[in-house]
Design a protein around this motif. Structure first.
Motif, mmCIF file in Angstrom:
data_model
loop_
_atom_site.group_PDB
_atom_site.id
_atom_site.type_symbol
_atom_site.label_atom_id
_atom_site.label_comp_id
_atom_site.label_asym_id
_atom_site.label_seq_id
_atom_site.Cartn_x
_atom_site.Cartn_y
_atom_site.Cartn_z
ATOM 1 N N ALA A 102 0.643 -1.123 0.511
ATOM 2 C CA ALA A 102 -0.109 0.409 0.153
ATOM 3 C C ALA A 102 1.181 1.110 0.024
ATOM 4 O O ALA A 102 1.727 1.441 0.530
ATOM 5 N N SER B 3 -2.108 3.000 -3.922
ATOM 6 C CA SER B 3 -2.105 1.975 -5.337
ATOM 7 C C SER B 3 -1.673 1.353 -4.429
ATOM 8 O O SER B 3 -0.819 1.184 -3.176
ATOM 9 N N THR B 4 -0.872 -0.016 -5.034
ATOM 10 C CA THR B 4 -0.074 -0.979 -4.814
ATOM 11 C C THR B 4 1.055 -0.713 -5.767
ATOM 12 O O THR B 4 0.435 -0.266 -6.605
ATOM 13 N N ASN C 279 -1.095 -0.866 -9.166
ATOM 14 C CA ASN C 279 -2.527 -0.620 -9.286
ATOM 15 C C ASN C 279 -2.375 0.531 -9.006
ATOM 16 O O ASN C 279 -2.360 0.580 -7.033
ATOM 17 N N TYR C 280 -3.485 1.645 -9.839
ATOM 18 C CA TYR C 280 -4.611 2.152 -8.789
ATOM 19 C C TYR C 280 -6.186 1.752 -7.570
ATOM 20 O O TYR C 280 -6.015 1.120 -7.925
ATOM 21 N N THR C 281 -6.042 2.260 -6.483
ATOM 22 C CA THR C 281 -6.889 1.900 -5.661
ATOM 23 C C THR C 281 -7.250 2.868 -4.871
ATOM 24 O O THR C 281 -8.869 2.502 -4.974
ATOM 25 N N SER C 282 -7.400 4.285 -5.717
ATOM 26 C CA SER C 282 -8.107 5.374 -5.701
ATOM 27 C C SER C 282 -6.970 7.028 -5.507
ATOM 28 O O SER C 282 -5.959 6.529 -6.575
ATOM 29 N N ALA D 103 -8.918 4.706 -9.957
ATOM 30 C CA ALA D 103 -9.245 3.556 -9.535
ATOM 31 C C ALA D 103 -9.541 2.049 -10.560
ATOM 32 O O ALA D 103 -10.198 2.466 -11.245
#
Length: 455
Positions: A179, A198-199, A227-230, A235
């Protein structure tokens, strides 16, 4: 700005194979095993290198890394800020001085210098084997041969050799950032922070234990998955990048709205990254990223300089990130600066090639080969950006690494942070064995990117 001439040992490389053999023998004696000057500086403010390491035994993943740092109880010796920067100017970079005057929170809490960065025995042996044997390609910039994992050019004689030392320093086979937050401060006219969760993972195929000829491996510097998470607008977007030793990177990008993977041939060099208001280019992560072929790299010499060393606060997953990274700079409590010797390299854009920063200056730690700081100049020759990273000893690898970095834009007045799990709730981890699927070649294909993104 004061620079030191190259050491006699480095200059002797020009004398031929006999001198190179003698210099290889100096690794681990007059020099550290990776090529730094073992001795203290003249007044002792930079101590002799200590091969004892900086970490106490017993750390396991999830425990605070700083709790095992032998020097965590050191106290600052003094503080450098805009009011006294001129007094220490010979030990600062032009960029540091400019940022002190432009960002009120930017100051250096200077601690006793500690020299401990090293590597496992097999890396040291490979480094020694590289003297006189590692080669830059006929194009003048690619890395054609080296014994890996190991420092290709422990006694460098050119700027491009120093850069490859930084790119190929040993940090295991992979780095997993479970994270992280990319943070960009608001415009000077007001507005909100740009923050993207992201990760990310890096895979270094040449980092596996043992001794391998680089020419017998695929010509890959690293693969990375992101990889975007927000936020909502980003996302689900994801990409894989393969950065090569001898050609431009391959980039494949997944767009969730289209459920498609697209090749992005121009998403490299000084192209702006998606989502960051033209404030963050593809070649700025980790101070410099990607293919070096657009620049000529000049080795200037060495300099004593205050750099970020042992600053575990920049990697603490449990802090409040908004208190560490502010619009006025980084909270000094999260950093630690020490006086070290650095290699200085200037990069000038080649004739017939364009780049938004035609001139750059870079600073590399002599002990770890970490790329510690950079200055970018615009087309008018004016100082534009300063980036700096923060090196720490890594328990998993027995070496040092410096992924976390901050960028200061002197034109826009904005601050950017990236490449570490600081304030993200989960610690990052380094691996020396390729057991994780993310540390396999098959993970970094367009088909796999589509498969893992569609889940």
């Amino acid at each position: 700005m004061k620079f030191f001439k190259l050491t006699a040992l480095a200059c002797a490389l020009l004398a031929g194979p006999a001198a190179q053999a003698a210099d290889a023998a100096s690794l681990g004696k007059e020099l550290t095993p990776l090529g730094g000057e073992r001795a203290a500086n003249r007044d002792g403010s930079i101590p002799a290198w200590d091969e004892g390491g900086a970490l106490k035994p017993g750390w396991t993943y999830g425990q605070p890394r700083v709790d095992f740092f032998k020097y965590k109880d050191d106290k600052p010796l003094f503080t450098i800020d805009a009011s006294n920067a001129d007094k220490y100017a010979d030990k600062l970079s032009e960029g540091q001085i400019a940022v002190m005057k432009a960002f009120k929170n930017y100051k250096l809490e200077v601690y006793p210098s500690r020299r401990y960065c090293s590597s496992p025995d097999f890396v040291q042996a490979n480094t020694k084997a590289n003297v006189g044997a590692a080669k830059i390609g006929a194009d003048g910039w690619s890395l054609a041969e080296a014994t890996v994992p190991g420092v290709p050019f422990p006694l460098p004689k050119s700027g491009i050799e120093v850069l490859w030392n930084a790119k190929m320093k040993y940090v295991g086979v992979g780095l997993d950032m479970k994270a992280l937050w990319i943070m960009l401060s608001p415009r000077s006219s007001g507005g909100d922070w740009v923050e993207a969760g992201s990760t990310q993972a890096y895979y270094y195929p040449w980092g596996k234990k043992g001794s391998h000829k680089l020419s017998e491996l695929p010509p890959v510097e690293y693969h990375t998955y992101f990889n975007y998470t927000s936020p909502t607008a980003l996302a689900g977007q994801a990409l894989i990048v393969s950065s090569y030793l001898n050609k431009t990177s391959d980039v494949f990008y997944y767009f969730p709205g289209q459920r498609r993977v697209r090749r992005m041939p121009s998403y490299s060099y000084d192209a702006p990254q998606v989502g960051f208001e033209n404030q963050y280019t593809l070649d700025e992560p980790r101070v410099f990223n990607g293919t070096p072929d657009r620049f000529d790299w000049k080795l200037v010499g060495k300099k004593e300089m205050y750099i970020g060393y042992g600053g575990f606060g920049m990697y603490d997953p449990n802090v409040d990130r908004r208190k560490v990274i502010t619009a006025d700079g980084v909270d000094p409590k999260a950093t630690r600066y020490e006086l070290h010797r650095v290699w200085v390299v200037e990069a000038t854009v080649k004739d017939g090639v364009r780049h938004v920063a035609p001139k750059r200056r870079f600073y590399f730690d002599e002990d770890s080969w970490s790329l510690m700081a950079a200055e970018d100049y615009d087309a008018q020759g004016k100082l534009w950006k300063m980036r700096e990273s923060f090196v720490i000893p890594v328990a998993e690898t027995g070496s040092c690494d410096n992924p976390a970095f901050v960028q200061y834009d002197l034109n826009s007045g904005r601050v950017l942070f990236d490449q570490a799990g600081m304030g993200a709730g989960k610690d990052m981890s380094w691996s020396v064995e390729a057991d994780d699927p993310k540390f396999k070649d098959a993970f970094y294909t367009p088909d796999n990117l589509r498969a893992i993104s569609d889940r």
